[in-house]
Design a protein around this motif. Structure first.
Motif, PDB file in Angstrom:
ATOM      1  N   PRO A  73       0.860  -1.230  -9.713  1.00 29.11           N
ATOM      2  CA  PRO A  73      -0.372  -1.797 -10.279  1.00 29.11           C
ATOM      3  C   PRO A  73      -0.343  -1.756 -11.810  1.00 29.11           C
ATOM      4  N   GLU A 133      -5.579  -2.578 -12.313  1.00 33.61           N
ATOM      5  CA  GLU A 133      -5.258  -2.961 -10.932  1.00 33.61           C
ATOM      6  C   GLU A 133      -5.151  -1.739 -10.025  1.00 33.61           C
ATOM      7  N   THR A 175      -1.204  -5.831  -4.772  1.00 35.36           N
ATOM      8  CA  THR A 175      -2.016  -5.304  -5.870  1.00 35.36           C
ATOM      9  C   THR A 175      -3.179  -6.255  -6.112  1.00 35.36           C
ATOM     10  N   ASN A 229      -6.857  -6.780  -8.953  1.00 45.34           N
ATOM     11  CA  ASN A 229      -7.736  -6.262 -10.012  1.00 45.34           C
ATOM     12  C   ASN A 229      -9.151  -6.057  -9.466  1.00 45.34           C
TER      13      ASN A 229
END
Lengths: 332, 332
Positions: free
Chosen positions: A30, A34, A101, A103
């Motif tokens: 990440p 994230e 991953t 956000n």
């Protein structure tokens, strides 16, 4: 390693194994802001077939070589995002892969102590939302009406029918095969079930809906939509949710030949996109939670295992060899 | 004597002369409470084709041997009814004949000093009412939208387009042939006209409606409906008024193959029956009278003469060889 299903080439008609490519890549790290999710379950939905077509629709097509798009539910295992912590369970658009991953955009947290994880991509996810807003807001369901549902044993249809029963409606479901029809009658308390594989659909609808159909919730299109049109009550509403009988058509889609019934019956045929209702999802989830607690609602998941089995599992959407919400478990 | 057109047999496909029988009978005497009308004009409408089918629809089929059903306008020449006096002009369902009696039910008086008699079976009659309520109430037209109309030079379509222009909309009409298209642009001030006989209908709609169609008023069905579906704006409304391209079909009606566009565009397809709005007709007539006085509205009647010419005149509905409202003058 992260096993992924990529779109290898666009299918003509029903996808075959060469449509997909299984690859293994490194587990992504990440970035700042994230988090990393280990996906547990992947949602398999008829809409996925539409995303394979090289044509702008309500959403971009999946690119060749890209990870196949899919709804997912999994656990945060690394995080550089203050809002999502390690150990959180989240649902979102992770795609057909074991790790992804995000956000946080279009992800929301889920609570496995309130409902098992698979329910968050079924009843509490897109299919459940589709049933709720499609029936109540698009279909404008009123108490005591006659409701006909195609794909009635499926993820969406089975919920639509149960909501309609809660609203004191007469509910008739159309499904393929005796097992599904028995399920509708015996488990979900539908008032009638029609097996489209063995019954004359026109006659069966007419017999089961003697006062005509007030709301037809259509998941399949084709011949069944035509038969429903032939049996409308005045001021009927047809909710166009899907047309699974036509998704793998290589030629022209079969349009509803009986559509002039809309005129005679002052009826409406309306399409919708569930994403438009996202600000109201919490209302539906609250209601579902209550109905689950009261024992008024059942949801069934048909869960297969292993990302390697994605293709064969996906085909069950179209062969009908499943009962309830189709899900693939990808955690090993 | 009273010349009448009877339905001799039900047609397959396009009616031929053997569909009808011209007879002469005695002029009927009004009973107590009735009056006798000498009909001046008979309305010819696409809906008449539907009444020839041996199938219960929104109205009973015309019986074999019965006078063909039609809207009429004429003069009361004998009366045993206090509400209708000799010299009154009346519009109603007199049928294809020169004289008929009525007890006044479904007849209303018209004033030839306000508008010429033929307008009472056109703009001020069923076609005008259909345009008004179909566009404004079923189509829920809003200012500045893009409106597409098929059969745009016809009795209904030409009024729909003019109302939409009054409401500041962008109006595109589809019609057959240069003369009709010129009429739409030059006489009715449409923003665009598409000749379906010479143009690629998909491309022409896309070019003329760059922002997509907000309201499609459909009089024709078939290929043109499919092309409209392919060019919808979000939240579009399709008003199903008729399907003249399909009325003489001997096989299955061509259903709209592109109907899944309703889903992608969150759009609605709705049918209606003008009779449902009869309590509001006076509102539309008042508005039309005002617009006529202000010079904002034109209506054109295409009038043929002689009840003997009923069959050939009727066929013009389907060949398109007419401009505006098709009417037969039956008074000799």
């Amino acid at each position: 390693m992260n096993k992924q299903i990529l779109l290898a080439k666009r299918p003509e008609g029903l996808p075959d194994p060469s449509t997909w490519k299984l690859v293994s890549t490194g587990i992504p790290e990440p970035l700042e802001g994230e988090f990393l999710i280990q996906q547990h379950y992947i949602s398999l939905d008829p809409a996925m077939r539409g995303w394979l077509k090289d044509r702008k629709s309500y959403i971009e097509p999946v690119g060749i070589g890209a990870v196949m798009r899919a709804g997912t539910v999994g656990e945060v295992i690394k995080s550089k995002n203050q809002n999502f912590k390690i150990g959180d369970f989240v649902s979102g658009w992770g795609g057909v892969q074991q790790y992804s991953t995000s956000n946080g955009e279009n992800y929301f947290k889920v609570d496995p102590s309130l409902a098992p994880l698979p329910k968050y991509i079924g009843l509490m996810g897109m299919p459940g939302m589709t049933a709720y807003f499609g029936l109540l807001q698009v279909g404008k369901l009123k108490e005591s009406e006659t409701v006909l549902i195609s794909g009635a044993a499926g993820a969406v249809g089975s919920i639509v029918g149960q909501i309609a029963k809660i609203k004191n409606c007469t509910v008739i479901g159309i499904a393929g095969g005796k097992a599904k029809c028995d399920y509708l009658i015996n488990e979900l308390n539908f008032d009638g079930a029609i097996d489209y594989k063995t019954e004359n659909i026109y006659e069966a609808i007419s017999k089961n809906c003697p006062k005509g159909i007030d709301v037809y919730f259509d998941n399949v299109g084709g011949e069944i939509l035509d038969a429903a049109l032939a049996n409308l009550a005045m001021h009927a509403r047809i909710v166009i949710c899907g047309a699974i009988s036509q998704y793998n058509a290589t030629g022209k889609i079969q349009g509803p030949s009986n559509y002039m019934s809309l005129l005679v019956n002052r009826a409406t045929m309306e399409g919708f996109m569930i994403f438009d209702y996202r600000k109201q999802y919490s209302e539906a989830i609250k209601q579902y939670t209550l109905w689950l607690q009261e024992g008024k609602l059942k949801s069934r998941e048909d869960i297969y295992e292993g990302i390697e089995n994605f293709h064969n599992t996906f085909l069950r959407l179209f062969s009908g060899e499943k009962l309830g919400k189709l899900i693939l478990k990808v955690i090993e």
